[in-house]
Design an enzyme around this catalytic site. Structure first.
Site, PDB file in Angstrom:
ATOM      1  N   THR A   1       4.401   1.731   2.161  1.00  0.00           N
ATOM      2  CA  THR A   1       5.655   1.994   1.446  1.00  0.00           C
ATOM      3  C   THR A   1       6.454   3.090   2.154  1.00  0.00           C
ATOM      4  O   THR A   1       7.643   2.925   2.450  1.00  0.00           O
ATOM      5  CB  THR A   1       5.354   2.403  -0.008  1.00  0.00           C
ATOM      6  OG1 THR A   1       4.730   1.290  -0.677  1.00  0.00           O
ATOM      7  CG2 THR A   1       6.620   2.801  -0.749  1.00  0.00           C
ATOM      8  N   ALA A   2       5.803   4.197   2.418  1.00  0.00           N
ATOM      9  CA  ALA A   2       6.515   5.314   3.047  1.00  0.00           C
ATOM     10  C   ALA A   2       6.902   4.996   4.487  1.00  0.00           C
ATOM     11  O   ALA A   2       8.014   5.295   4.929  1.00  0.00           O
ATOM     12  CB  ALA A   2       5.653   6.579   2.990  1.00  0.00           C
TER      13      ALA A   2
ATOM     14  N   GLY B   1       0.819  -1.188   0.000  1.00  0.00           N
ATOM     15  CA  GLY B   1       0.000   0.000   0.000  1.00  0.00           C
ATOM     16  C   GLY B   1       0.864   1.254   0.000  1.00  0.00           C
ATOM     17  O   GLY B   1       2.073   1.199   0.264  1.00  0.00           O
ATOM     18  N   CYS B   2       0.239   2.381  -0.269  1.00  0.00           N
ATOM     19  CA  CYS B   2       0.994   3.630  -0.354  1.00  0.00           C
ATOM     20  C   CYS B   2       1.548   4.028   1.014  1.00  0.00           C
ATOM     21  O   CYS B   2       2.737   4.375   1.129  1.00  0.00           O
ATOM     22  CB  CYS B   2       0.128   4.731  -0.938  1.00  0.00           C
ATOM     23  SG  CYS B   2      -1.482   4.951  -0.144  1.00  0.00           S
ATOM     24  N   TYR B   3       0.710   3.971   2.040  1.00  0.00           N
ATOM     25  CA  TYR B   3       1.193   4.342   3.373  1.00  0.00           C
ATOM     26  C   TYR B   3       2.280   3.381   3.862  1.00  0.00           C
ATOM     27  O   TYR B   3       3.318   3.833   4.373  1.00  0.00           O
ATOM     28  CB  TYR B   3       0.032   4.384   4.372  1.00  0.00           C
ATOM     29  CG  TYR B   3      -0.884   5.577   4.249  1.00  0.00           C
ATOM     30  CD1 TYR B   3      -0.413   6.880   4.429  1.00  0.00           C
ATOM     31  CD2 TYR B   3      -2.230   5.416   3.976  1.00  0.00           C
ATOM     32  CE1 TYR B   3      -1.269   7.974   4.339  1.00  0.00           C
ATOM     33  CE2 TYR B   3      -3.095   6.507   3.885  1.00  0.00           C
ATOM     34  CZ  TYR B   3      -2.611   7.779   4.064  1.00  0.00           C
ATOM     35  OH  TYR B   3      -3.450   8.863   3.983  1.00  0.00           O
TER      36      TYR B   3
END
Lengths: 346, 346, 346, 346
Positions: free
Chosen positions: A153-154, A149-151
């Site tokens: 990843t960061a 997911g995007c979150y």
């Protein structure tokens, strides 16, 4: 050229995969599926793609896809990939799944957070988690990749070096994250209506966002400790960009310079990660449109807290770009192929 | 009508004070000073004020001000108030200072964070900190009010009930805050240039922002414990609005409903504070243009962390509105006078 | 206090009427109707209204409204007012209609542009067009007021003095107009989805926008000539604000100063109109949240063209504010009551 | 690889040229000059360029540039190119000038609008105007190219087919144009300060913008008639994008379909121009980051007016991309080299 199918193509993640595939030196977009947009030209839905993709969205048909394509990217809602992935894998395709269905290794956790049963336990066991910077060794030749997911990843890129090295305690991590609106997808709703978003900053799904267990899974793996993540996402009035500000309890004192050095060592040679000099924080603007992750580090010496911020483009490194990066590695192509184009400066 | 002087009037805080004074039933803007804008009409600098303020910015002249006005609002950079406040107080004026000069009770802390000596120790001791919701008892009749910074306003309102009641541990508090660009003032610079800000979310001054000791002072006072604050401000691509997301370690388990009840009890009768029902988080949009603070609460039961978000308009409750509110209390006027106007819904 | 009903209350126009009524010295919001939101608290839908309006949206019921209220504001889609207005008028209420149903005096023009028959020819003949700056003489005591559309408000205020005085030719006028997204209403859709609007400027409904005949009707009335309007609206990535840039062929040469003087004479004494000095153009920001119209004038001497720009807030002077202004006049209240509050400077 | 110098490199136009050169298959950025930024790393000023351009800004030195580079792009303020171009041409370099200094063929017009004397009449006569879609025949082998301004690019592409074909009258054309803020450059100022721009739409430099005579020159050339342009630029709260809405008096009636057909015929084979189907208007978002120009056409049959809108990215087709496109043609490289990358869909 490798022929590509994109399933769920007109959503933002699918459209960005389409864009990156269209600009990729080895990939060719051949089949783009959509139930809702079937029959419409890609270039009518996205005029910017018109010069590059001369195709019409079609209904999903596994047999047709398998007969014409080697690789399928899935940009579908969760549970849909549980249906689609097995069929395409059966037909000997490589599946790069940008959905959430194969990210959580424990099916009971999936069921707990997504509210539905996981019906593909064997494939779940086989699926490779596609965050190359944490572990790219399992990717080459993989049949099924679960893109993060995007979150996560960061958050994982921000926290992993500190937890993996032991400089910070892993039992509890606070992730305060902020995302642009494209992260909510292409379907309009009250929460993405321009006048409701503009000039509005808002926390949402506090303690209940489905990326929480995914971040916990990744950090627990890195640290060897069961990690509890306090995760607060916020919606920000911008289209793209995601920044995770991570608060880690230091196990012992460390200088800013040493923390930066540790992170730089951990990410040495990574083509898409930059660790800024001590004290310099990243902005979402500087990674907009790119597959890069930029990391900034400050040590709060008074409180013994390591503050790490990681900025990505939620639709690229947080979705479509990461999927391409994984596909490149899986297929033995140059990892940066199709992803290494300088992006607009503002 | 009470005649008002506004010193440093053309900055955003000064202009918003001007606006609120112009709409106030008991105040009248009489003298507006500015070195840079002296000689310009207020309505030329701010066309929206033209119908309401028929005045010209003038150079600061304490004698003139004291001869014509009863109350002075200072919207000047720090250190300037150290010069101006004593003179106006000497002339028997009431001074409502929106600058940072009289906020930190310990002059050595001021000197440490602001890099200059504090030259007015006696006045510093006399100055009343102007956050009425924490303690309005000292305000009536005060000669010199130090209005809080925008970040401290939101952070203190978010954290004080939990620390004051003892449900959370006070030794360390994490404040992840996000502000619109008007918080940086009216002077253009590379960091506020539209193309540099738009689509950009960025942490700044991490661990070094001057509001840190002010939050620590306030929370230490409330909790009776020396509180260490980890403070990370972020710049958000919007004009107005400030949201502080505060992470507090619970001393013992508490339900969402009980936490909300505790906050509502603490802020019972407050004219400008709303504590949302459990699980509902505030947005900056819903307080845009108003003097209100909206608070949302979620307990992370798994981690034992209380998450409190407080949204304010940085230029109103975070600056000009609070100054008016303090002045109303000081002067014995209805506390909400001039501040209780419904604001646009988007 | 005059008891007010607002029909169609949760849309943006209705919500802004609610806000202005709540802040009005003589009005009291008593009944707020909505089919979709019936049963919800006003303050849940709009948290900013919670402290001011303690009410629940209810289903429309003409008898209840008529028994409790004296004035009804209609903020409903076109055709709905054709049904509602007669019933309320029958019950001796004053109706201030913010919809399009009674704006076009010729029912065949209504039918041509709106695609439905006009069923209330008698009321149409009786209805008073509510743009006070053009003609407020017919408003006092009116039973039914048709408030202008947002674009016509700006276009008429910009063009009327030039056409009425004869300094410009009235046969053809070009109106290039730009509006913030709130003009599209509160219902989400693909065209108002944040990522689709942000960084996007777009013309829409070129030559087919329904405000075209309304502008033509107004200008023809002013000039005594059948006026043809070329009207191009554009959607702009901002929440509020509308600017009409109008191009008029000069009948004879005129200086900038004389043109400004003519406009200032025409609008002398108008409480909500400002004509800027020659060469100064208005911005939407300077009227944001207010009921004001700001006008700027430049003569293109080389081409013999008068360029007039008029900026308004589309939801205030372009909708809710104008409705209040009309109601004030109709009821013999001070015209500026509830509308004359200074607005935030940014 | 062709070695490239970029003079005035850290401005937005220069930085976008740098970005495009860095991604160009045949170009290599070798020398980047800047008086203000000399000594700073490119990647420090623009973190997004750091992975691609490992260079330091240096002071301008013609001898060094000429000894190491073959082509120079000038991204300097007007009058600076008058000094720089002759020196570099003398040293046998190819000069692609993105400034205004060689755009206006008549030096008296230059002097009239720019307020300074033109000191290079011979070079002015030699310079080739670099809008390939109007006339690319003069570009191959040119020594000095004057790249058009951003507004003229959009206005000329929108109006030229209609005027060149005679379907519209050429004596007077109205150009209502809207630009994102990056068009104002990288230097901060009151007019580009985020809070002053956000939620603000504003006309500026009405009748006095320096792009006026450039549009007139281009249209007069195309039509063979002296064309008078009424030009009204507006600043829009977005970073990138420019849209020109052009109003042309039809010489005779024409259907939407025929007008579209005429435009498509005129731009047949153009790699960067799309003429939308009748009635579909372009948005700035669909060309964001690309070198494309998208054109939409609507005929106002009632008024006999042809409405043409052209959307470009002001920093790409309006500046840096056009410069690269011209350089490609001049040097005999594929015209689309380095410019034909699909751009993000939102």
């Amino acid at each position: 050229m490798i022929d590509i199918a994109i399933v769920g193509a007109p959503g933002y993640a699918g459209a960005e995969i389409t864009r990156l595939v269209a600009g990729h030196p080895k990939f060719r977009p051949v089949i783009l599926t959509s139930a809702a947009a079937a029959g419409r030209r890609v270039g009518d839905v996205y005029p910017s793609l018109a010069p590059y993709v001369d195709a019409v969205y079609v209904e999903f048909d596994a047999a047709v896809i398998a007969s014409r394509c080697k690789v399928a990217f899935l940009a579908v809602p969760h549970t849909a990939a549980l249906e689609i992935a097995p069929v395409l894998l059966e037909a000997h395709m490589t599946v790069i799944d940008a959905s959430a269905d194969f990210r959580l290794k424990d099916p009971t956790v999936y069921e707990q957070w997504y509210g539905v049963a996981h019906t593909q336990h064997d494939l779940l066991a086989e699926a490779v988690y596609g965050l190359p910077e944490l572990d790219r060794s399992t990717l080459p030749g993989a049949r099924l990749v679960a893109c993060p997911g995007c979150y996560p990843t960061a958050a994982l890129l921000a926290a992993a070096p500190a937890l993996g090295s032991g400089i910070a305690r892993a039992d509890r991590v606070i992730v305060d994250a902020k995302s642009g609106v494209s992260g909510a997808g292409r379907t309009p709703g009250p929460g993405t209506h321009f006048p409701a978003v503009n000039e509005s900053l808002a926390p949402y799904k506090v303690t209940s966002h489905r990326h929480t267990p995914e971040i916990e899974q990744g950090l627990s793996l890195v640290s060897g400790v069961e990690t509890r993540v306090v995760f607060t996402p916020h919606l920000v009035p911008m289209t793209r960009g995601l920044l995770a500000t991570v608060y880690l309890d230091l196990a012992e004192a460390i200088s800013d310079a040493d923390a930066v050095a540790l992170y730089r060592e951990r990410y040495r040679g990574e083509p898409f990660v930059t660790v800024h000099e001590a004290g310099r924080m990243p902005t979402t603007l500087e990674v907009r449109g790119s597959n890069r992750a930029h990391i900034g580090i400050v040590v709060d010496q008074r409180a013994g807290v390591l503050i790490v911020a990681c900025a990505i483009d939620n639709l690229v490194k947080g979705a479509a770009g990461q999927a391409i990066q994984c596909a490149n590695i899986v297929l033995g192509i140059e990892e940066t192929a199709g992803l290494d184009v300088p992006v607009p400066v503002v």
